[in-house]
Design a protein around this motif. Structure first.
Motif, PDB file in Angstrom:
ATOM      1  N   SER A  36       0.853  -1.189   0.000  1.00 26.20           N
ATOM      2  CA  SER A  36       0.000   0.000   0.000  1.00 26.20           C
ATOM      3  C   SER A  36       0.884   1.233   0.000  1.00 26.20           C
ATOM      4  CB  SER A  36      -0.938   0.000   1.202  1.00 26.20           C
ATOM      5  OG  SER A  36      -0.197   0.092   2.405  1.00 26.20           O
ATOM      6  N   TYR A  37       0.356   2.313  -0.566  1.00 28.48           N
ATOM      7  CA  TYR A  37       1.065   3.577  -0.688  1.00 28.48           C
ATOM      8  C   TYR A  37       0.265   4.647   0.054  1.00 28.48           C
ATOM      9  CZ  TYR A  37       4.095   1.416  -4.098  1.00 28.48           C
ATOM     10  OH  TYR A  37       5.024   0.596  -4.702  1.00 28.48           O
ATOM     11  N   ALA A  38       0.939   5.405   0.929  1.00 30.90           N
ATOM     12  CA  ALA A  38       0.254   6.387   1.768  1.00 30.90           C
ATOM     13  C   ALA A  38       1.028   7.697   1.840  1.00 30.90           C
ATOM     14  CB  ALA A  38       0.073   5.827   3.180  1.00 30.90           C
ATOM     15  N   MET A  39       0.287   8.782   1.949  1.00 33.88           N
ATOM     16  CA  MET A  39       0.849  10.110   2.197  1.00 33.88           C
ATOM     17  C   MET A  39       0.201  10.636   3.466  1.00 33.88           C
ATOM     18  SD  MET A  39       3.032  11.320  -0.140  1.00 33.88           S
ATOM     19  CE  MET A  39       2.925  13.063   0.122  1.00 33.88           C
ATOM     20  N   TYR A  44      -3.628   5.814  -0.319  1.00 28.99           N
ATOM     21  CA  TYR A  44      -4.314   6.264  -1.530  1.00 28.99           C
ATOM     22  C   TYR A  44      -4.328   5.199  -2.622  1.00 28.99           C
ATOM     23  CZ  TYR A  44       0.342   7.302  -3.435  1.00 28.99           C
ATOM     24  OH  TYR A  44       1.653   7.225  -3.863  1.00 28.99           O
ATOM     25  N   GLY A  45      -3.597   4.090  -2.449  1.00 30.26           N
ATOM     26  CA  GLY A  45      -3.597   3.044  -3.454  1.00 30.26           C
ATOM     27  C   GLY A  45      -2.769   1.855  -3.020  1.00 30.26           C
ATOM     28  N   PHE A  59      -5.864   2.737  -7.490  1.00 32.41           N
ATOM     29  CA  PHE A  59      -6.093   3.825  -6.557  1.00 32.41           C
ATOM     30  C   PHE A  59      -7.254   3.395  -5.675  1.00 32.41           C
ATOM     31  CE2 PHE A  59      -3.982   6.437  -9.833  1.00 32.41           C
ATOM     32  CZ  PHE A  59      -3.074   7.097  -9.034  1.00 32.41           C
ATOM     33  N   ARG A  60      -7.286   3.841  -4.470  1.00 32.93           N
ATOM     34  CA  ARG A  60      -8.337   3.465  -3.521  1.00 32.93           C
ATOM     35  C   ARG A  60      -9.719   3.754  -4.117  1.00 32.93           C
ATOM     36  NH1 ARG A  60      -8.704   5.494   2.688  1.00 32.93           N
ATOM     37  NH2 ARG A  60     -10.049   3.810   3.367  1.00 32.93           N
ATOM     38  N   PRO A 111       8.170  12.008   1.489  1.00 34.89           N
ATOM     39  CA  PRO A 111       8.189  10.724   0.772  1.00 34.89           C
ATOM     40  C   PRO A 111       6.892   9.956   1.005  1.00 34.89           C
ATOM     41  CG  PRO A 111       9.526  10.588   2.741  1.00 34.89           C
ATOM     42  CD  PRO A 111       9.081  12.012   2.628  1.00 34.89           C
ATOM     43  N   VAL A 112       6.581   9.085   0.081  1.00 38.47           N
ATOM     44  CA  VAL A 112       5.418   8.214   0.190  1.00 38.47           C
ATOM     45  C   VAL A 112       5.814   7.016   1.042  1.00 38.47           C
ATOM     46  CG1 VAL A 112       3.860   6.726  -1.135  1.00 38.47           C
ATOM     47  CG2 VAL A 112       4.529   8.954  -2.044  1.00 38.47           C
ATOM     48  N   GLN A 113       4.974   6.677   2.029  1.00 34.90           N
ATOM     49  CA  GLN A 113       5.233   5.507   2.855  1.00 34.90           C
ATOM     50  C   GLN A 113       4.669   4.274   2.150  1.00 34.90           C
ATOM     51  OE1 GLN A 113       4.231   8.514   4.581  1.00 34.90           O
ATOM     52  NE2 GLN A 113       6.441   8.635   4.734  1.00 34.90           N
TER      53      GLN A 113
END
Length: 129
Positions: A36-39, A44-45, A59-60, A111-113
């Motif tokens: 998963s990708y988070a800001m 978000y996706g 994307f979510r 950075p994106v987590q």
């Protein structure tokens, strides 16, 4: 003058503790996982990493898209079936965490987590499955 030069040089280097991943290291880490990708703590996706550098991204709340990735110039670049051109990222380890920086982000952008996710959720059918 020297101080300014050192400051500018520091901006171009990875932050302390960050080690950019090569394509081989990214492949070994990601293949077989869904990440998963988070800001700012908000996911978000997510992307599922398949053998042969194939991926499925969503994307979510949206439909899934198939694609693939490759390494170029120290970055991991993704190409998806419905988008022309590549989207390139630099992935790095920060301790036990993985983070990513999009090649188009401004200097100093957060950075994106990136973290392991239970499963990929698509709003529509998973392409090719």
């Amino acid at each position: 003058m020297c101080r300014s030069l050192l400051f500018l040089l520091a901006l171009t280097l990875p932050a302390y503790g960050e080690e950019p991943l090569s394509g081989a290291a990214f492949e070994a880490f990601a293949t077989g996982q869904t990440l998963s990708y988070a800001m700012g703590g908000t996911v978000y996706g997510a992307e599922q990493y398949l053998p042969g550098r194939q991926v499925i991204w969503a994307f979510r709340g949206q439909e899934c898209r198939k694609g693939f990735w490759y390494e170029e110039g120290g970055q991991i670049c993704f190409v998806y079936e419905d988008e022309p051109g590549a989207q390139c990222w630099t992935f790095s380890r920060d301790g036990d965490r993985l983070q990513a920086r999009f090649s188009g982000d401004a200097e100093g952008a957060e950075p994106v987590q990136v973290q392991e996710s239970a499963a990929l959720t698509c709003a529509g059918p998973v392409p090719g499955v």
